[in-house]
Design a protein around this motif. Sequence first.
Motif, mmCIF file in Angstrom:
data_model
loop_
_atom_site.group_PDB
_atom_site.id
_atom_site.type_symbol
_atom_site.label_atom_id
_atom_site.label_comp_id
_atom_site.label_asym_id
_atom_site.label_seq_id
_atom_site.Cartn_x
_atom_site.Cartn_y
_atom_site.Cartn_z
ATOM 1 N N ALA A 41 0.855 -1.182 0.000
ATOM 2 C CA ALA A 41 0.000 0.000 0.000
ATOM 3 C C ALA A 41 0.885 1.224 0.000
ATOM 4 O O ALA A 41 2.033 1.158 0.426
ATOM 5 C CB ALA A 41 -0.892 0.021 1.243
ATOM 6 N N CYS A 42 0.351 2.325 -0.499
ATOM 7 C CA CYS A 42 1.112 3.581 -0.457
ATOM 8 C C CYS A 42 0.117 4.712 -0.279
ATOM 9 O O CYS A 42 -0.900 4.776 -0.965
ATOM 10 C CB CYS A 42 1.905 3.761 -1.748
ATOM 11 N N GLY A 43 0.399 5.588 0.681
ATOM 12 C CA GLY A 43 -0.504 6.712 0.892
ATOM 13 C C GLY A 43 0.017 7.600 1.995
ATOM 14 O O GLY A 43 1.074 7.328 2.579
ATOM 15 N N THR A 44 -0.721 8.671 2.286
ATOM 16 C CA THR A 44 -0.333 9.517 3.409
ATOM 17 C C THR A 44 -0.585 8.716 4.689
ATOM 18 O O THR A 44 -1.400 7.787 4.701
ATOM 19 C CB THR A 44 -1.170 10.807 3.448
ATOM 20 N N PRO A 45 0.120 9.081 5.771
ATOM 21 C CA PRO A 45 -0.123 8.382 7.032
ATOM 22 C C PRO A 45 -1.615 8.352 7.378
ATOM 23 O O PRO A 45 -2.152 7.330 7.785
ATOM 24 C CB PRO A 45 0.674 9.209 8.047
ATOM 25 N N ARG A 46 -2.274 9.477 7.171
ATOM 26 C CA ARG A 46 -3.702 9.562 7.512
ATOM 27 C C ARG A 46 -4.539 8.593 6.660
ATOM 28 O O ARG A 46 -5.410 7.899 7.172
ATOM 29 C CB ARG A 46 -4.178 11.000 7.302
ATOM 30 N N ALA A 105 -8.054 4.547 6.259
ATOM 31 C CA ALA A 105 -8.680 3.691 5.241
ATOM 32 C C ALA A 105 -7.673 2.689 4.679
ATOM 33 O O ALA A 105 -7.313 2.748 3.504
ATOM 34 C CB ALA A 105 -9.254 4.564 4.127
ATOM 35 N N PRO A 106 -7.178 1.782 5.527
ATOM 36 C CA PRO A 106 -6.198 0.807 5.028
ATOM 37 C C PRO A 106 -6.829 -0.063 3.945
ATOM 38 O O PRO A 106 -8.028 -0.346 3.999
ATOM 39 C CB PRO A 106 -5.863 -0.020 6.276
ATOM 40 N N VAL A 107 -6.018 -0.457 2.956
ATOM 41 C CA VAL A 107 -6.591 -1.229 1.849
ATOM 42 C C VAL A 107 -6.512 -2.731 2.084
ATOM 43 O O VAL A 107 -7.150 -3.500 1.374
ATOM 44 C CB VAL A 107 -5.902 -0.910 0.498
ATOM 45 N N LEU A 130 -13.398 -6.771 9.000
ATOM 46 C CA LEU A 130 -13.762 -5.423 9.401
ATOM 47 C C LEU A 130 -12.651 -4.867 10.288
ATOM 48 O O LEU A 130 -12.243 -5.495 11.263
ATOM 49 C CB LEU A 130 -15.085 -5.447 10.176
ATOM 50 N N CYS A 131 -12.151 -3.695 9.896
ATOM 51 C CA CYS A 131 -11.073 -3.061 10.661
ATOM 52 C C CYS A 131 -11.656 -1.939 11.521
ATOM 53 O O CYS A 131 -12.283 -1.018 11.006
ATOM 54 C CB CYS A 131 -10.027 -2.504 9.687
ATOM 55 N N VAL A 132 -11.459 -2.049 12.827
ATOM 56 C CA VAL A 132 -11.891 -0.997 13.746
ATOM 57 C C VAL A 132 -10.717 -0.665 14.653
ATOM 58 O O VAL A 132 -10.136 -1.555 15.281
ATOM 59 C CB VAL A 132 -13.082 -1.456 14.631
ATOM 60 N N ARG A 133 -10.342 0.597 14.708
ATOM 61 C CA ARG A 133 -9.219 1.003 15.548
ATOM 62 C C ARG A 133 -9.627 0.950 17.022
ATOM 63 O O ARG A 133 -10.733 1.427 17.374
ATOM 64 C CB ARG A 133 -8.776 2.426 15.197
ATOM 65 N N PRO A 134 -8.755 0.424 17.891
ATOM 66 C CA PRO A 134 -9.117 0.277 19.311
ATOM 67 C C PRO A 134 -9.557 1.577 19.985
ATOM 68 O O PRO A 134 -10.435 1.560 20.831
ATOM 69 C CB PRO A 134 -7.829 -0.251 19.952
ATOM 70 N N HIS A 135 -8.964 2.723 19.565
ATOM 71 C CA HIS A 135 -9.338 3.954 20.259
ATOM 72 C C HIS A 135 -10.687 4.492 19.790
ATOM 73 O O HIS A 135 -11.211 5.450 20.350
ATOM 74 C CB HIS A 135 -8.247 5.024 20.101
ATOM 75 N N VAL A 185 -13.803 0.080 8.706
ATOM 76 C CA VAL A 185 -13.456 -0.052 7.287
ATOM 77 C C VAL A 185 -13.531 -1.518 6.905
ATOM 78 O O VAL A 185 -12.927 -2.368 7.570
ATOM 79 C CB VAL A 185 -12.030 0.468 7.017
ATOM 80 N N LEU A 186 -14.271 -1.814 5.853
ATOM 81 C CA LEU A 186 -14.386 -3.199 5.405
ATOM 82 C C LEU A 186 -13.237 -3.530 4.454
ATOM 83 O O LEU A 186 -12.995 -2.808 3.481
ATOM 84 C CB LEU A 186 -15.722 -3.402 4.687
ATOM 85 N N LEU A 187 -12.515 -4.599 4.761
ATOM 86 C CA LEU A 187 -11.407 -5.028 3.911
ATOM 87 C C LEU A 187 -11.801 -6.327 3.233
ATOM 88 O O LEU A 187 -12.275 -7.243 3.899
ATOM 89 C CB LEU A 187 -10.148 -5.273 4.756
ATOM 90 N N ALA A 188 -11.593 -6.382 1.936
ATOM 91 C CA ALA A 188 -11.883 -7.632 1.240
ATOM 92 C C ALA A 188 -10.902 -8.689 1.733
ATOM 93 O O ALA A 188 -9.737 -8.395 1.981
ATOM 94 C CB ALA A 188 -11.746 -7.429 -0.254
ATOM 95 N N ALA A 189 -11.351 -9.916 1.904
ATOM 96 C CA ALA A 189 -10.503 -10.967 2.461
ATOM 97 C C ALA A 189 -9.327 -11.238 1.537
ATOM 98 O O ALA A 189 -9.493 -11.387 0.332
ATOM 99 C CB ALA A 189 -11.306 -12.240 2.667
#
Length: 353
Positions: A219-224, A229-231, A276-281, A344-348
């Motif tokens: 992946a490549c993107g800004t830190p934010r 929105a991780p891929v 499904l990705c959910v950040r702990p905070h 964020v939903l990540l495809a398996a």
Amino acid sequence: MTSGIRFDSVTVAYDGTVVLAGLDLTVESGEVMALLGPSGSGKTTALRAVAGFVRPVSGRVFLGDRDVTDLPPHRRGIGMVVQQYALFPHLRVEDNVAFGLRARKAPKVPRAEIRARVTEALEMTGMAAYARRYPRELSGGQQQRVAIARALAIRPGVLLLDEPLSALDAQLRSGMLAELARLHRELPDVSILYVTHDQIEALTLADRIAVMDQARLQACGTPRELYRAPVNEFTASFVGNANLLPVTVAEKGVTFAGTGLAVDTADAAPGARATLCVRPHLVGLGDGPNAVTGTVTEIQWRGATHRLHVDVDGHRLLADLRELKSPPALGDHVTLHFAPEDAVLLAAGVGHD
Ligand code: ADP
């Protein structure tokens, strides 16, 4: 001055084993790009391909508009700093810094100019007072500053940094990170490629992060962008902490551990399995949207937050909770929730297997 780096389908192999697979990546002029990934993922190899120390089996490397793939390292005009400083022990600081300039044959750099550039580079790195010392008379942090000064003295368009802080202790590291950020502001045209396995360094310093794993760019993107929105799962777990929940896509939202959750499923097909990705905070305690219940299996106090480990139907969910007046006890039954827009939903399996 050449600036900017472009990898065009760069593949590197050692003894037939591919360790960098078809890397496509552009570092813009004046940009700091972090190459972030676990040990052995190909980061240093990518950097060495730019420096000219390894030759790709296929693909091209460009600095600015110039194809440098066939140029030897000393003709690429690159500054490089590695983990172990690699200063010449028998040379004083000023002579270490002057080394690259003195080594130039055609055109030769005039003496007065060498002196001026050495002074400038030592001033930029806060080492002007140490010019007459030998490396053994300096601390690790000071030696690394000299290594950076040496790389800057040739006024490179491209600066390559390979884990430059990893030999320093934690406190020095954080000071040097701030120093590097300042240097970057003072050198707005220099492109920096920064290899690290430390996500804090990458998040702090980089304009963009290229996440590497198993010889590939993941992946490549800004830190934010990468954080919000991780891929793929690898990126989600390597850039920040992540709850990665196995879910099934439903007509509306997803199902997790028998509970329906409202999240944006974009164009995922009902019945498909995903993560499904959910950040702990972003997980809250108590009832709310997307509530799930479970049992507290661990509580860690981390100063500003409590981290709760909650078992939800055999899956571990982490919640980093602020300002918790009376934390639950081990074994308590609790309800956790998160806002639909914070998941964020990540495809398996996408991008990583
Ligand atoms: P990273 O910088 O991400 O830790 P590297 O680019 O150093 O990874 O290494 C990628 C892979 O290439 C690793 O498996 C490593 O063992 C291998 N490798 C690196 N340099 C050489 C070499 N000179 N000869 C053979 N294999 C190498």
